[in-house]
Design a protein around this motif. Structure first.
Motif, PDB file in Angstrom:
ATOM      1  N   TRP A 251       0.771  -1.181   0.022  1.00  0.00           N
ATOM      2  CA  TRP A 251       0.043   0.097   0.078  1.00  0.00           C
ATOM      3  C   TRP A 251       1.063   1.216  -0.151  1.00  0.00           C
ATOM      4  N   ILE A 252       0.386   2.249  -0.461  1.00  0.00           N
ATOM      5  CA  ILE A 252       0.955   3.822  -0.523  1.00  0.00           C
ATOM      6  C   ILE A 252       0.061   4.396   0.472  1.00  0.00           C
ATOM      7  N   LEU A 253       0.873   5.085   1.649  1.00  0.00           N
ATOM      8  CA  LEU A 253       0.024   5.739   2.399  1.00  0.00           C
ATOM      9  C   LEU A 253      -0.216   7.278   2.163  1.00  0.00           C
ATOM     10  N   ALA A 254      -1.363   7.833   2.190  1.00  0.00           N
ATOM     11  CA  ALA A 254      -1.480   9.342   2.002  1.00  0.00           C
ATOM     12  C   ALA A 254      -1.792  10.055   3.212  1.00  0.00           C
ATOM     13  N   PHE A 255      -1.033  10.828   3.824  1.00  0.00           N
ATOM     14  CA  PHE A 255      -0.954  11.577   4.937  1.00  0.00           C
ATOM     15  C   PHE A 255      -2.037  12.637   4.906  1.00  0.00           C
ATOM     16  N   GLU A 256      -2.739  12.638   5.913  1.00  0.00           N
ATOM     17  CA  GLU A 256      -3.670  13.945   6.027  1.00  0.00           C
ATOM     18  C   GLU A 256      -3.090  15.282   6.588  1.00  0.00           C
ATOM     19  N   HIS A 257      -2.375  14.741   7.741  1.00  0.00           N
ATOM     20  CA  HIS A 257      -1.779  15.757   8.606  1.00  0.00           C
ATOM     21  C   HIS A 257      -0.267  15.973   8.455  1.00  0.00           C
ATOM     22  N   ASP A 258       0.215  15.263   7.663  1.00  0.00           N
ATOM     23  CA  ASP A 258       1.858  15.501   7.577  1.00  0.00           C
ATOM     24  C   ASP A 258       2.042  16.678   6.723  1.00  0.00           C
ATOM     25  N   ALA A 259       2.598  17.914   6.948  1.00  0.00           N
ATOM     26  CA  ALA A 259       2.895  19.215   6.228  1.00  0.00           C
ATOM     27  C   ALA A 259       3.865  18.950   5.386  1.00  0.00           C
ATOM     28  N   HIS A 260       4.762  17.678   5.269  1.00  0.00           N
ATOM     29  CA  HIS A 260       6.021  17.877   4.512  1.00  0.00           C
ATOM     30  C   HIS A 260       6.090  16.490   3.902  1.00  0.00           C
ATOM     31  N   ASN A 261       5.225  15.433   3.995  1.00  0.00           N
ATOM     32  CA  ASN A 261       5.002  14.320   3.300  1.00  0.00           C
ATOM     33  C   ASN A 261       3.746  13.908   2.891  1.00  0.00           C
ATOM     34  N   GLN A 262       3.460  13.724   1.548  1.00  0.00           N
ATOM     35  CA  GLN A 262       2.302  13.569   1.162  1.00  0.00           C
ATOM     36  C   GLN A 262       1.857  12.034   1.077  1.00  0.00           C
ATOM     37  N   LEU A 263       3.000  11.396   0.703  1.00  0.00           N
ATOM     38  CA  LEU A 263       2.840   9.758   0.317  1.00  0.00           C
ATOM     39  C   LEU A 263       4.108   8.926   1.016  1.00  0.00           C
ATOM     40  N   ALA A 264       3.773   7.741   1.446  1.00  0.00           N
ATOM     41  CA  ALA A 264       5.078   6.835   1.787  1.00  0.00           C
ATOM     42  C   ALA A 264       4.661   5.530   1.614  1.00  0.00           C
ATOM     43  N   THR A 265       5.772   4.834   1.562  1.00  0.00           N
ATOM     44  CA  THR A 265       5.577   3.460   1.404  1.00  0.00           C
ATOM     45  C   THR A 265       6.237   2.791   2.710  1.00  0.00           C
ATOM     46  N   LEU A 266       6.194   1.613   2.970  1.00  0.00           N
ATOM     47  CA  LEU A 266       6.545   0.938   4.128  1.00  0.00           C
ATOM     48  C   LEU A 266       7.561  -0.267   3.988  1.00  0.00           C
ATOM     49  N   LYS A 267       8.431  -0.667   5.170  1.00  0.00           N
ATOM     50  CA  LYS A 267       9.140  -1.835   5.004  1.00  0.00           C
ATOM     51  C   LYS A 267       9.225  -2.322   6.388  1.00  0.00           C
ATOM     52  N   ARG A 268       9.611  -3.484   6.475  1.00  0.00           N
ATOM     53  CA  ARG A 268       9.780  -4.237   7.925  1.00  0.00           C
ATOM     54  C   ARG A 268      11.194  -4.121   7.946  1.00  0.00           C
ATOM     55  N   THR A 269      11.384  -3.814   9.448  1.00  0.00           N
ATOM     56  CA  THR A 269      12.883  -3.786   9.775  1.00  0.00           C
ATOM     57  C   THR A 269      12.861  -4.610  11.200  1.00  0.00           C
ATOM     58  N   GLU A 270      14.209  -4.587  11.870  1.00  0.00           N
ATOM     59  CA  GLU A 270      14.235  -5.240  13.075  1.00  0.00           C
ATOM     60  C   GLU A 270      13.583  -4.487  13.969  1.00  0.00           C
TER      61      GLU A 270
END
Length: 287
Positions: A251-270
């Motif tokens: 999924w691509i996340l679309a942020f409503e309240h992030d003034a500096h980032n519109q979209l993001a992708t995710l990954k698993r980490t430790e």
């Protein structure tokens, strides 16, 4: 179908309230605070152009409240909904549907405006159907003490009185809701009862508008939960399910309240699920 980001205006909120029990030394790494402990917040809507329909998801705070009210939120920047719509060749009167993720004032305030002589209120989108769900509507019109200041009568009752109010059905499985608007909905209850997150299939990708489940990119870590949430432990459970699905299904996340980032992708980490990359709509979709 086309999707456009609609910038409804920027404000500042207390960083401690936005991150709950997370220490300031940690959350300021992603969301820097000013001298008053305030962080940058956007009210970013999505506009979906799909055939004859023009669907606006959330409306920002609007401008009908008094100066004292807005004085609490340190407005900044020059974004507003009208100029943002005009950027893509639209006006309020072109909007056919207004989908409200929930009825807190910063998400639905722009749905209602003063009438011409300021004697009462009227829909700011006169040709649109307004969409909520019965469970959340009841939650908002009979508010609990914790949320009463966020559910403002002048934002809510005029929607019903207009005759333009419609309800989305609430499914037994919160992660499989559908709408008559051409996209699915994820229902979550931790922030407020029956908040609705649009899940949109667009150009072979899945966009999920995170509203207040994940307010900014800085809120992705599982236990980073807002102090505003009514059921924070439930938010954590809902986020865990959501984040796993988001990674597994790209999924691509679309942020409503992030003034500096519109979209993001995710990954698993430790350390758990984290941001992979951030993008603008233009970078991903050329818009």
């Amino acid at each position: 179908m086309k999707i456009y980001p609609i910038e409804c205006g920027n404000l500042k909120l207390d960083g401690g309230a936005m991150f709950g029990v997370v220490p300031k030394t940690i959350w300021t790494r992603t969301n820097p605070a000013d001298d008053n402990n305030m962080i940058d917040i956007a009210t970013r809507s999505l506009l979906i152009e799909d055939g004859d329909r023009l669907i606006l998801i959330d409306t920002g705070m609007g401008n009908k409240q008094n100066e004292k009210f807005f004085g609490y939120y340190y407005l900044w920047g020059n974004h507003d909904i009208d100029s943002s719509l005009a950027k893509y060749g639209f006006t309020r009167d072109d909007v056919t549907d207004v989908f409200l993720t929930h009825l807190h004032f910063d998400h639905c305030g722009g749905a209602i405006q003063w009438n011409k002589d300021r004697t009462g209120y009227e829909p700011a989108f006169k040709n649109a159907k307004f969409w909520s769900n019965k469970d959340h509507w009841q939650w908002a019109v009979e508010p609990n003490p914790r949320e009463k200041a966020s559910f403002l009568t002048e934002n809510i009752q005029p929607i019903k009185e207009s005759g333009q109010l419609n309800f989305i059905d609430v499914p037994q499985d919160n992660f499989n809701g559908t709408t008559p608007l051409g996209f699915d909905v994820i229902f979550v209850d931790g922030h407020t009862d029956k908040q609705m997150l649009p899940k949109i299939q667009y150009k072979d990708k899945t966009i999920v508008y995170t509203a207040d489940l994940i307010a900014t990119a800085g809120h992705v870590p599982l236990v980073y939960v807002m102090g505003y949430d009514t059921r924070p432990l439930l938010t954590i459970k809902e986020k865990e399910i959501f984040l796993d699905k988001a990674v597994d299904e790209n999924w691509i996340l679309a942020f409503e309240h992030d003034a500096h980032n519109q979209l993001a992708t995710l990954k698993r980490t430790e350390r758990g699920v984290r941001i992979d990359e951030t993008f603008t709509f233009n970078e991903v979709f050329g818009e």
